[in-house]
Design an enzyme around this catalytic site. Structure first.
Site, short mmCIF file in Angstrom:
data_model
loop_
_atom_site.label_atom_id
_atom_site.label_comp_id
_atom_site.label_asym_id
_atom_site.label_seq_id
_atom_site.Cartn_x
_atom_site.Cartn_y
_atom_site.Cartn_z
N ASP A 1 120.29 53.95 -6.65
CA ASP A 1 119.66 52.66 -6.40
C ASP A 1 120.79 51.64 -6.32
O ASP A 1 121.78 51.75 -7.06
CB ASP A 1 118.67 52.30 -7.50
CG ASP A 1 117.69 51.23 -7.01
OD1 ASP A 1 117.09 51.43 -5.95
OD2 ASP A 1 117.54 50.19 -7.68
N GLY B 1 122.73 45.85 5.94
CA GLY B 1 122.20 45.04 4.85
C GLY B 1 122.95 43.72 4.67
O GLY B 1 123.11 42.94 5.62
N LYS C 1 135.90 49.82 3.51
CA LYS C 1 134.70 49.49 2.71
C LYS C 1 134.30 50.70 1.87
O LYS C 1 134.04 50.57 0.66
CB LYS C 1 133.53 49.07 3.61
CG LYS C 1 132.31 48.76 2.77
CD LYS C 1 130.98 48.70 3.48
CE LYS C 1 129.84 48.80 2.46
NZ LYS C 1 128.51 48.83 3.01
N SER D 1 116.26 61.43 -1.58
CA SER D 1 116.33 60.47 -0.49
C SER D 1 115.75 61.12 0.75
O SER D 1 115.86 62.33 0.93
CB SER D 1 117.78 60.07 -0.24
OG SER D 1 117.88 59.34 0.95
P1 IMP Z 1 117.95 51.06 -2.15
O1 IMP Z 1 117.96 51.93 -0.92
O2 IMP Z 1 116.63 50.95 -2.83
O3 IMP Z 1 119.06 51.40 -3.07
O4 IMP Z 1 118.18 49.58 -1.60
C1 IMP Z 1 119.45 49.17 -1.36
C2 IMP Z 1 119.42 47.83 -0.64
O5 IMP Z 1 120.49 47.07 -1.15
C3 IMP Z 1 119.69 48.00 0.84
O6 IMP Z 1 118.54 47.90 1.62
C4 IMP Z 1 120.60 46.83 1.15
O7 IMP Z 1 119.80 45.72 1.39
C5 IMP Z 1 121.32 46.56 -0.14
N1 IMP Z 1 122.63 47.22 -0.18
C6 IMP Z 1 122.98 48.25 -0.98
N2 IMP Z 1 124.23 48.65 -0.72
C7 IMP Z 1 124.68 47.85 0.27
C8 IMP Z 1 125.93 47.79 0.98
O8 IMP Z 1 126.88 48.55 0.79
N3 IMP Z 1 126.00 46.84 1.92
C9 IMP Z 1 124.98 45.98 2.21
N4 IMP Z 1 123.81 46.00 1.59
C10 IMP Z 1 123.65 46.94 0.62
#
Ligand code: IMP
Length: 201
Positions: A73, A158, A180, A12
């Site tokens: 992910d 998000g 949370k 990351s």
């Molecule tokens: P990643 O970084 O590719 O895993 O994308 C994850 C996406 O999923 C984020 O940009 C959020 O839109 C959504 N997401 C994942 N976890 C959460 C959470 O705990 N709360 C709100 N949105 C989340």
């Protein structure tokens, strides 16, 4: 398994995420280093499932560094919308990362299907650990709830303002971050990862 006392690449470029994972790993004498710090690029997320994307990110960092690597992910799944936004959760907010765009799209697509009332949804998180021998171990966490309109609450990020976890009457964005973080999909995936480390290091 050869991680204890060694380095683990966190696939990351998000410093906050790396710090959080680093703290979690401290009882295991594992040093978290970020892929960004090592100059490792971010691969394109071409998978169609959370597991595929987490695994491809973990494998990419392991191959670039020859060190064990951990990737995650996550996203929001609405079964009534065929699982959308799912692995496309971040992309639904567009290049400007404006989640009100994603909220409107969800509202519009539910209305187009004549779906109203309580709409079930869940957040999912997959953590994948790729070892230098190429073996991968994946851990999945999930939290169930319902989609809530209008969006509410000022905390979180998000999709938090439109997700109410089962057993609560506020959205993720309306609750204390500690609560949370103790019931979230990420917390459940990490619990499994930590119990794997306890058994295997
Ligand atoms: P990643 O970084 O590719 O895993 O994308 C994850 C996406 O999923 C984020 O940009 C959020 O839109 C959504 N997401 C994942 N976890 C959460 C959470 O705990 N709360 C709100 N949105 C989340």
């Amino acid at each position: 398994m050869k991680i204890a006392g060694g380095k683990l690449v966190i696939a990351s470029h998000n410093a906050g995420k790396v710090r959080e994972i680093g703290a979690l790993l401290s009882p295991f004498a594992i040093q978290a280093v970020s892929a960004g710090e090592l100059g490792i690029s971010e691969p394109e997320e071409t998978g169609t499932t959370f597991v595929e994307n987490a695994e491809l990110k973990a494998r990419h960092s392991m191959e670039a560094s020859n060190l064990p690597a951990l990737a995650d992910d996550s996203g929001l799944v609405i079964p009534a919308l065929g699982g959308d936004p799912g692995v496309y959760s971040a992309r639904w907010a567009g290049a400007g990362k404006d989640f009100s765009v994603a909220f409107s799209r969800i509202e519009r697509e539910l209305a187009a299907k004549n779906i109203s009332g309580k709409v079930a949804a869940y957040f999912a998180c997959v953590l994948s650990l790729c070892l230098p021998d190429g073996k991968i171990h994946s851990f999945e966490g999930r939290v169930d709830g319902t989609i809530t309109f209008p969006p509410s609450g000022g905390a979180g990020f998000g999709y938090d303002p439109i997700f109410t976890p089962d057993g609560y009457d506020v959205t993720f964005a309306g609750m204390d971050a500690n609560i949370k973080n103790s019931i979230s999909h990420r917390a459940h995936a990490f619990e499994q990862f930590v119990s794997f480390l306890e058994k295997n290091t």
